[in-house]
Design a protein around this motif. Structure first.
Motif, PDB file in Angstrom:
ATOM      1  N   ALA A  30      -7.087 -49.128  46.176  1.00 20.10           N
ATOM      2  CA  ALA A  30      -5.781 -49.711  45.853  1.00 20.10           C
ATOM      3  C   ALA A  30      -5.184 -49.083  44.593  1.00 20.10           C
ATOM      4  CB  ALA A  30      -5.913 -51.220  45.679  1.00 20.10           C
ATOM      5  N   ALA A  33      -4.122 -45.535  45.440  1.00 23.68           N
ATOM      6  CA  ALA A  33      -2.936 -45.592  46.292  1.00 23.68           C
ATOM      7  C   ALA A  33      -1.697 -45.880  45.455  1.00 23.68           C
ATOM      8  CB  ALA A  33      -3.121 -46.655  47.370  1.00 23.68           C
ATOM      9  N   ARG A  34      -1.811 -46.807  44.537  1.00 25.68           N
ATOM     10  CA  ARG A  34      -0.687 -47.150  43.657  1.00 25.68           C
ATOM     11  C   ARG A  34      -0.303 -45.927  42.814  1.00 25.68           C
ATOM     12  NH1 ARG A  34      -2.769 -51.643  42.566  1.00 25.68           N
ATOM     13  NH2 ARG A  34      -3.932 -51.019  40.720  1.00 25.68           N
ATOM     14  N   ILE A  38       1.215 -44.449  47.803  1.00 29.84           N
ATOM     15  CA  ILE A  38       1.022 -44.687  49.236  1.00 29.84           C
ATOM     16  C   ILE A  38       0.312 -46.023  49.421  1.00 29.84           C
ATOM     17  CG2 ILE A  38       0.972 -42.215  49.780  1.00 29.84           C
ATOM     18  CD1 ILE A  38      -2.076 -42.468  50.073  1.00 29.84           C
ATOM     19  N   SER A  39       0.194 -46.468  50.658  1.00 28.53           N
ATOM     20  CA  SER A  39      -0.456 -47.755  50.927  1.00 28.53           C
ATOM     21  C   SER A  39      -1.975 -47.627  50.790  1.00 28.53           C
ATOM     22  CB  SER A  39      -0.115 -48.233  52.341  1.00 28.53           C
ATOM     23  OG  SER A  39      -0.794 -47.454  53.299  1.00 28.53           O
ATOM     24  N   GLN A  41      -4.132 -48.698  52.847  1.00 27.29           N
ATOM     25  CA  GLN A  41      -4.663 -48.325  54.157  1.00 27.29           C
ATOM     26  C   GLN A  41      -4.581 -46.812  54.362  1.00 27.29           C
ATOM     27  OE1 GLN A  41      -2.279 -50.652  53.661  1.00 27.29           O
ATOM     28  NE2 GLN A  41      -3.435 -52.517  54.044  1.00 27.29           N
ATOM     29  N   HIS A  42      -3.459 -46.259  53.954  1.00 31.89           N
ATOM     30  CA  HIS A  42      -3.292 -44.804  54.048  1.00 31.89           C
ATOM     31  C   HIS A  42      -4.293 -44.098  53.130  1.00 31.89           C
ATOM     32  CE1 HIS A  42      -0.015 -41.500  54.669  1.00 31.89           C
ATOM     33  NE2 HIS A  42      -1.202 -41.090  55.008  1.00 31.89           N
TER      34      HIS A  42
END
Length: 89
Positions: A30, A33-34, A38-39, A41-42
Motif C-alpha cells: 500500500a 502503491a501510494r 497506483i492501486s 492491487q496493481h
C-alpha cells in the motif's frame, strides 16, 4: 517523494524497484502503491510480475552457463531441421 518523481522511469524499472522496496526493504504494498500513484492491487500484480521476471532471468542465466559447459565438453547442436529435408516424403 511522490509519483512525479517516478514519471521518468519505465515500467520495468518501476516494477523491479517496487519488488525491492517490498521484499528486501520491508515497505508495504500500500505504501509503495501510494508512492508510485497506483492501486495496492496493481502493486501486488507488479511485485508478482517482477518476481517471475527475476526467476526467468536467473533460469536463463543457468541455462546459458550449462550450454557453454556442454560446448566446452564437445557437445554441439544437432543440425537444424529444414522443411526441404522432408520434401521427398
Amino acid at each position: 517523494m511522490g509519483f512525479d518523481d517516478f514519471s521518468h522511469m519505465d515500467r520495468a524499472k518501476e516494477k523491479l524497484m517496487a519488488y525491492v522496496l517490498h521484499t528486501e526493504f520491508g515497505y508495504t504494498k500500500a505504501s509503495i502503491a501510494r508512492l508510485m500513484g497506483i492501486s495496492p492491487q496493481h502493486m501486488g500484480q507488479w511485485i508478482r510480475e517482477a518476481n517471475y521476471e527475476i526467476q526467468i532471468r536467473n533460469l536463463s542465466n543457468e541455462v546459458n552457463a550449462l550450454r557453454q559447459e556442454l560446448l566446452v565438453l564437445g557437445y554441439t547442436p544437432i543440425k537444424t531441421l529444414d522443411a526441404n529435408d522432408f520434401s521427398n516424403f
